[in-house]
Design a protein around this motif. Structure first.
Motif, PDB file in Angstrom:
ATOM      1  N   GLU B 155       6.697  74.198  -1.283  1.00 25.15           N
ATOM      2  CA  GLU B 155       8.123  74.041  -1.025  1.00 25.15           C
ATOM      3  C   GLU B 155       8.404  74.214   0.466  1.00 25.15           C
ATOM      4  O   GLU B 155       9.133  73.417   1.077  1.00 25.15           O
ATOM      5  CB  GLU B 155       8.924  75.064  -1.826  1.00 25.15           C
ATOM      6  CG  GLU B 155      10.429  74.910  -1.648  1.00 25.15           C
ATOM      7  CD  GLU B 155      11.191  76.099  -2.202  1.00 25.15           C
ATOM      8  OE1 GLU B 155      10.737  76.695  -3.181  1.00 25.15           O
ATOM      9  OE2 GLU B 155      12.258  76.427  -1.630  1.00 25.15           O
ATOM     10  N   LEU B 158       7.251  71.149   2.340  1.00 24.83           N
ATOM     11  CA  LEU B 158       8.107  69.990   2.132  1.00 24.83           C
ATOM     12  C   LEU B 158       9.414  70.138   2.905  1.00 24.83           C
ATOM     13  O   LEU B 158       9.872  69.215   3.589  1.00 24.83           O
ATOM     14  CB  LEU B 158       8.378  69.819   0.637  1.00 24.83           C
ATOM     15  CG  LEU B 158       9.043  68.500   0.279  1.00 24.83           C
ATOM     16  CD1 LEU B 158       8.112  67.356   0.638  1.00 24.83           C
ATOM     17  CD2 LEU B 158       9.379  68.463  -1.210  1.00 24.83           C
ATOM     18  N   LYS B 159      10.003  71.339   2.808  1.00 22.18           N
ATOM     19  CA  LYS B 159      11.261  71.583   3.523  1.00 22.18           C
ATOM     20  C   LYS B 159      11.061  71.362   5.020  1.00 22.18           C
ATOM     21  O   LYS B 159      11.862  70.705   5.686  1.00 22.18           O
ATOM     22  CB  LYS B 159      11.708  73.030   3.309  1.00 22.18           C
ATOM     23  CG  LYS B 159      12.688  73.206   2.175  1.00 22.18           C
ATOM     24  CD  LYS B 159      13.184  74.637   2.149  1.00 22.18           C
ATOM     25  CE  LYS B 159      14.005  74.863   0.917  1.00 22.18           C
ATOM     26  NZ  LYS B 159      14.203  76.274   0.615  1.00 22.18           N
ATOM     27  N   VAL B 162      10.681  67.574   5.759  1.00 18.93           N
ATOM     28  CA  VAL B 162      11.904  66.770   5.696  1.00 18.93           C
ATOM     29  C   VAL B 162      12.822  67.095   6.866  1.00 18.93           C
ATOM     30  O   VAL B 162      13.280  66.205   7.604  1.00 18.93           O
ATOM     31  CB  VAL B 162      12.626  67.001   4.355  1.00 18.93           C
ATOM     32  CG1 VAL B 162      13.968  66.300   4.365  1.00 18.93           C
ATOM     33  CG2 VAL B 162      11.770  66.500   3.211  1.00 18.93           C
ATOM     34  N   LEU B 163      13.048  68.396   7.068  1.00 18.84           N
ATOM     35  CA  LEU B 163      13.963  68.770   8.152  1.00 18.84           C
ATOM     36  C   LEU B 163      13.358  68.420   9.513  1.00 18.84           C
ATOM     37  O   LEU B 163      14.068  67.984  10.430  1.00 18.84           O
ATOM     38  CB  LEU B 163      14.284  70.258   8.081  1.00 18.84           C
ATOM     39  CG  LEU B 163      15.112  70.648   6.857  1.00 18.84           C
ATOM     40  CD1 LEU B 163      15.264  72.149   6.783  1.00 18.84           C
ATOM     41  CD2 LEU B 163      16.476  69.986   6.902  1.00 18.84           C
ATOM     42  N   TRP B 225      15.783  76.138   8.567  1.00 12.91           N
ATOM     43  CA  TRP B 225      14.475  76.043   7.926  1.00 12.91           C
ATOM     44  C   TRP B 225      13.664  77.311   8.105  1.00 12.91           C
ATOM     45  O   TRP B 225      12.814  77.652   7.288  1.00 12.91           O
ATOM     46  CB  TRP B 225      13.684  74.867   8.507  1.00 12.91           C
ATOM     47  CG  TRP B 225      13.452  74.997  10.000  1.00 12.91           C
ATOM     48  CD1 TRP B 225      14.328  74.670  10.983  1.00 12.91           C
ATOM     49  CD2 TRP B 225      12.308  75.516  10.647  1.00 12.91           C
ATOM     50  NE1 TRP B 225      13.806  74.941  12.210  1.00 12.91           N
ATOM     51  CE2 TRP B 225      12.543  75.452  12.034  1.00 12.91           C
ATOM     52  CE3 TRP B 225      11.091  76.016  10.197  1.00 12.91           C
ATOM     53  CZ2 TRP B 225      11.614  75.885  12.967  1.00 12.91           C
ATOM     54  CZ3 TRP B 225      10.157  76.444  11.137  1.00 12.91           C
ATOM     55  CH2 TRP B 225      10.425  76.380  12.521  1.00 12.91           C
ATOM     56  N   ASP B 228      13.204  80.192   5.289  1.00 15.07           N
ATOM     57  CA  ASP B 228      12.552  79.675   4.092  1.00 15.07           C
ATOM     58  C   ASP B 228      11.087  79.351   4.353  1.00 15.07           C
ATOM     59  O   ASP B 228      10.211  79.694   3.555  1.00 15.07           O
ATOM     60  CB  ASP B 228      13.280  78.411   3.606  1.00 15.07           C
ATOM     61  CG  ASP B 228      14.652  78.756   3.060  1.00 15.07           C
ATOM     62  OD1 ASP B 228      15.041  79.936   3.212  1.00 15.07           O
ATOM     63  OD2 ASP B 228      15.325  77.880   2.500  1.00 15.07           O
TER      64      ASP B 228
END
Lengths: 644, 478
Positions: B155, B158-159, B162-163, B225, B228
């Protein structure tokens, strides 16, 4: 080697302190003692090279703070003054380290004690070798810290903690003055580097500062501020109250810190700053007057104290007074000379007293001693030597240095000089009196201790008596050996001191002191003899006399016994009002107003904000991306509006 | 002149690229588990690259037709980046062994990410900038998701991906705007063009570029971001994220702002001041309620970036100097702290709660002392290096007249002190619940080395200050 001499104690302190579980008690003792002994050996070599070889050096270690025009390096400055101090510090310190093996043998935290002692030694060396005021301040605060830690070494004792705090707080007053003095110097000279300051000093001799709308003589202000610092550290009248209480610390500590070395830091500092003091006659006169008053005051109090260590503590206070009034009449060399001899005989007296206390099962009240000289012959002899030197009986160390101070004061003449001379003579009389009072009450007469204590009296082990013997050699010969070099004829003396001490042309009081009337030379001897005789009459021939006298002059006696009510006065003027003020501010101001609005309110607000910030962190990707885009949009819009 | 021109200034980068590929080959063809071998070789590669950087001529020289620049500033920043990478790789090796992860790719990724960072630091053209940034980012995305079988790690990866793509998009868009309005991507040419007046389009482009860079340094409001990813990524990856990319991105930030856009200082200063203030505040307040220590460190690093950005906001040699000093000290504080976080293992399992530190002073006094040193240093309390770090940026900010920012900085560092001290309190005053396993030797060495640096850099700060001073001056010609 120069660097090693200074840093060995630090390394030993770190090893003994941090790795105490690894090295153990004996290891800590061996490491610290060996390293200080090594330092002492190197100090001797340094003394020969620097002072006798006339080869002053400055060793720059590395640059520390560079900020604008403010440039401070770690550097070690060795000139005659430093070499003398390093020699005194390391030699006394090594004796005390060794002595502590015996004295602290029953203690349960020996490594901690040894580590503190070595740390103190390092800080003291830092102080005396500083080549700039910031480094000196570092050492100055460092010895204060070590002193605090060692006074409160037995931290289970409430009185020890109180004494440690008192020493710290009172010293803070002095340190504040010292710090202001350093600021003042930086403002005036734009540097804290000693040699540069000394070079520039004559240019600023008549500089003035405007303060509160009044023009002040800058040099006088700076010197007075620095002297406040010296007063704190060296326990001069007004800021002396911590020294007697500091006797709560273990006796080796009293010997090292509160007799031989740290308390003389003030004397050292003022002597170091002689190029400034010479330009500030008002400050010098102040130094002389405060010194003379301290010498007199402390001697009177010493005459009536009953605690063996406190008597010696007041004596230290009084002797420091001597050193200061010597400086006050520009006899810097005599002051340092007395500092040297005093270090030996006062450390001897303290360690001797420690030996007595050790023998008497930790009894310190001389009224409960008496008649023990047969059991502790060696200690007894050592105490005699120490007292002879302290009282200034001819051919012992104190005779050379103290008489030189008194002669200098007389030679300086003028109101201040004669004032200091008079009080000095009176103090000399009392010094002899209380020294022999101590000797006679402790060692002679009928035993006043109970049988249990008397049956346990024993001479101390060699590890304690050997340092005594070595110090006694210093107490006997250091005066005779050093006289010519330190305060002898002008040519020998100036060659020895080099540039370490600066005197205004024509202000050589020591030279003048060699040419004063014979009666002034003999007077100290006469009063010393009288003091000893009086003590003999009081405590051997007619033991009832002191009691009667105390009864007849009860107010005077109480005045002296209560140390001129300084503690009570301070308690009334400073402690209680500030406690009351503190309580009021705490309950009313802090508790009700500030806590309500401030910490509690701010804390609540903080948590609230924190919660909100947390809420923004949703964990959802598109929220995050959205925040970024919004951020860019806001910034761009901002420019669009600004541009348009 | 050959087709490539003089590539000597880029020797460390060339070496890294070749070595990285060689390491990959070794990993592929080595029979059995190559993790350890490749790992230590990678550390060696980073160290050798460090020496190559240090040996390079300190003069300002360019290569690859002016795409690449090497100057004192680049050398200083590269040494920091390489040091940070090497230290975090050493920590990661222990972790890989402890987790029994046999994946030599980790070390190869570190080498390539570091190569990207070095390119960023030396970028002299918007294209070179993008090249370095993407090389770095792509390696980092993979690293964040390195623990493939963990939901949190994937996760996080991926975060971040993307960001990070959004940020790259913003940056690219900004770069094309700048190119469109000024006609060049080369920094010196841009500087020349912009000294004759500024089209509005360039300013808009600049804002987009700044947004992209701010994302990389995780400055507010492009920071979301960070917590996380820091929490989800494997701990050694977090340790790596917290230091090396931050240094590279900030150095790049400084180079872009002080180089081509030096004449637009009035414009970008406002944005930097704002994001510095916001970062300091969010970093201070965000961390207070965190119970996961990695998340707490994420906010802490946001706050630290805010402080460092103060140095950039000052836009003066002293400001850049302060920023570089801050980064150097920041490395040791963070690496040391992460060495402790990586040592927080109970019965072979890693834990990351602040509460797990309870009573550490009694169970492991040495580790508690070290963590206390780092926390005090991060809070900026003398006599620790963290004090000087803050001191120099505050001084620069005040010299530049940013009193409001300095005051907010001081206040937020007071708020920040709260959560640093909370950790100290938990360690020294709370009752111990469970003991940690004995930390690995390597961790202890890194840990105590870093702790020692906290004192060394305070007492013997002069070489660092002098180095940072020269590095900063190389950005200010004449």
């Amino acid at each position: 080697m120069y660097v090693a001499a200074i840093f060995l104690p630090l390394i030993a302190s770190i090893v003994a302190g941090l790795f105490r579980h690894v090295v153990g008690d004996r290891g800590a003792q061996i490491i610290t003692t060996l390293s200080v002994f090594a330092s002492a050996a190197m100090a001797v070599v340094i003394f020969f090279e620097v002072a006798l070889g006339k080869n002053p050096v400055t060793i720059t270690l590395f640059s520390w703070i560079v900020s604008g025009e403010f440039d401070v390096s770690w550097a070690l400055k060795f000139d005659t003054l430093t070499a003398v101090m390093v020699l005194v510090v390391t030699s006394v310190s090594s004796m005390v380290h060794l002595y502590s093996w015996g004295y602290m043998s029953h203690d349960k935290s020996i490594p901690r004690f040894m580590a503190y002692l070595s740390l103190f030694t390092f800080m003291m060396l830092m102080l005396v070798t500083a080549d700039n005021l910031v480094q000196m301040f570092f050492g100055w605060e460092g010895v204060g810290l070590a002193s605090y830690l060692l006074i409160g070494f037995w931290y289970e004792k409430k009185t020890a903690n109180a004494a440690a705090m008192k020493a710290f707080v009172v010293n803070r007053v002095g340190d504040f003055g010292f710090a202001l003095g350093i600021f003042g110097i930086f403002v005036l000279f734009g540097t804290v580097h000693l040699d540069t300051i000394f070079q520039m000093a004559p240019e600023y001799a008549d500089a003035s500062v405007v303060f509160f709308g009044i023009e002040w003589h800058a040099m006088t202000i700076i010197c007075l501020l620095l002297f406040v610092g010296a007063m704190g550290k060296s326990a001069q009248l007004g800021l002396h109250t911590w020294l007697p209480d500091a006797m709560e610390g273990p006796t080796p500590v009293s010997a090292l810190i509160h007799a031989a070395t740290m308390v003389t830091a003030g004397v050292f500092m003022v002597a170091r700053m002689s190029p400034l003091y010479e330009l500030a006659p008002v400050a010098l006169a102040t130094v002389a007057i405060v010194g003379a008053l301290t010498a007199f005051f402390a001697a009177t109090v010493g005459c009536v104290q009953n605690d063996i260590k406190r008597i010696i503590a007041y004596s230290t206070c009084s002797q420091l007074g001597y050193m200061f009034f010597a400086i006050g009449v520009s006899a810097y060399q005599a002051a340092i000379f007395h500092l040297l001899t005093h270090a030996f005989f006062k450390a001897l007296l303290f360690l001797g007293a420690g030996s007595v206390i050790h023998a008497m099962s930790d009894e310190q009240d001389i009224r409960k001693m008496g008649g023990i000289w047969k059991h502790v012959k060696l200690t007894y002899a050592m105490m005699w030597i120490g007292s002879l030197a302290l009282a200034g009986v001819p051919f012992f160390a104190g005779y050379y240095s103290k008489d030189m101070i008194l002669e200098s004061a007389f030679a300086a003449g003028g109101g201040v000089g004669y004032f200091a001379f008079t009080l000095g003579i009176a103090a000399a009389f009392m010094t002899a009196f209380y020294s022999w009072r101590l000797l006679l009450l402790t060692f002679h007469g009928k035993p006043r201790a109970d049988e249990y204590v008397m049956s346990h009296i024993h001479e101390s082990p060699p590890v304690m008596t050997v340092p005594l013997i070595l110090l006694s050699i210093g107490a006997i010969f250091s005066g005779w050996l050093g006289y010519e070099l330190f305060v002898g004829d002008a040519d020998v003396r100036s060659e020895f001191w080099g540039a370490a001490i600066y005197l205004l042309p024509g202000r050589d009081t020591i030279d003048a002191a060699h040419h004063i009337p014979t009666w002034a030379v003999l007077l100290p001897l006469v009063v010393t003899a009288a003091g000893i005789a009086l003590a003999y009459v009081f405590y051997v021939l007619a033991p009832s006399l002191p009691g009667k006298l105390a009864g007849a002059f009860r107010p005077v006696y109480l005045f002296m016994l209560n140390k001129w009510y300084f503690d009570e006065l301070y308690d009334r003027i400073f402690v209680r009002p500030s406690m009351a003020l503190g309580r009021a501010l705490w309950k009313g101001g802090d508790g009700a107003v500030i806590d309500g609005v401030g910490p509690d309110g701010v804390a609540a607000a903080t948590r609230d904000i924190a919660r909100r910030v947390g809420l923004m962190q949703s964990g959802l990707l598109y929220h995050y991306a959205f925040a970024m885009i919004i951020g860019v949009a806001v910034f761009v819009t901002w420019y669009m509006i600004n541009a348009g | 002149m050959t087709a490539l021109g003089n590539i000597a200034p880029a020797a460390p980068e060339v070496f890294m690229a070749i070595a990285g590929m060689a390491l990959l080959m070794i990993g592929v063809f080595q029979k059995g588990d190559a993790t350890k071998l490749v790992g230590w070789l990678a550390v060696g590669v980073l160290v050798v690259a460090g020496f190559l950087v240090l040996m390079a001529a300190p003069e300002t020289v360019t290569a690859f037709n002016g795409q690449f620049i090497s100057d004192r500033f680049a050398i200083f920043a590269k040494v920091l980046v390489l040091g940070a990478s090497a230290l975090s790789l050493v920590l990661a090796m222990v972790w890989l062994a402890q987790e029994d992860m046999k994946r030599y790719e980790f070390s190869v990724l570190v080498v390539f990410a570091t190569l990207g960072m070095m390119m960023m630091v030396s970028a002299n053209n918007l294209m070179a900038l993008y090249l370095g940034l993407e090389l770095q980012s792509l390696a980092l995305y993979v690293m964040a998701a390195f623990k493939r079988d963990s939901v949190r790690s994937t996760e996080a990866g991926l975060k971040y991906f993307v960001l990070g793509s959004v940020a790259s998009g913003l940056l690219l868009y900004g770069a094309s705007l700048i190119y469109g309005f000024s006609g060049s991507t080369s920094f010196p040419v841009l500087a020349e063009v912009l000294s004759h007046g500024t089209p509005t389009g360039v300013i808009v482009g600049l804002v987009f570029v700044m947004a992209g860079l701010a994302f990389k340094v995780s400055a507010v409001p492009f920071h979301m971001w960070t917590p996380d990813v820091y929490e989800g990524a494997p701990t050694p990856v977090t340790a790596f994220f917290a230091v090396a990319p931050k240094i590279a991105a900030l150095a790049l930030f400084v180079r872009v702002m002080m180089g081509p856009f030096a004449d637009l200082v009035d414009q970008w200063q406002q944005v930097i001041v704002l994001i510095a203030i916001l970062s300091m505040l969010v970093g201070a307040f965000g961390a207070i309620l965190q119970s996961n220590i990695k998340r707490l460190m994420a906010y802490s690093s946001i706050g630290h970036m805010g402080f460092a950005l103060m140095g950039l906001a000052a836009a003066s040699p002293n400001g850049v100097r302060g920023l570089l000093i801050y980064l150097a000290i920041y490395i040791f504080m963070n690496i040391g702290t992460f060495a402790i976080i990586l040592s927080m293992r109970q019965k072979g399992r890693a834990v990351e709660g602040v509460a797990d530190l309870a009573g550490l002073s009694r169970t492991m006094p040495g580790m508690a002392t070290a963590l206390t040193i780092f926390m005090f240093s991060m809070a900026g309390i003398p006599p620790l290096a963290g004090f000087f770090a803050k001191f120099y940026v505050f001084m620069a900010a005040i010299e530049a007249g940013f009193f409001t920012m300095a005051v907010i900085g001081v206040l937020s560092s007071a708020v920040g002190a709260y959560y640093y001290l909370r950790i100290v309190k938990v360690m020294w005053f709370d009752e111990p619940v469970d003991t940690f396993d004995r930390p690995a030797m390597t961790n202890q060495v890194v840990l105590w080395g870093s702790a020692a640096m906290m004192f060394v850099l305070f007492i013997w700060a002069a070489p660092l200050i002098a180095g940072a001073q020269m590095a900063a001056l190389s950005l200010f010609p004449g």
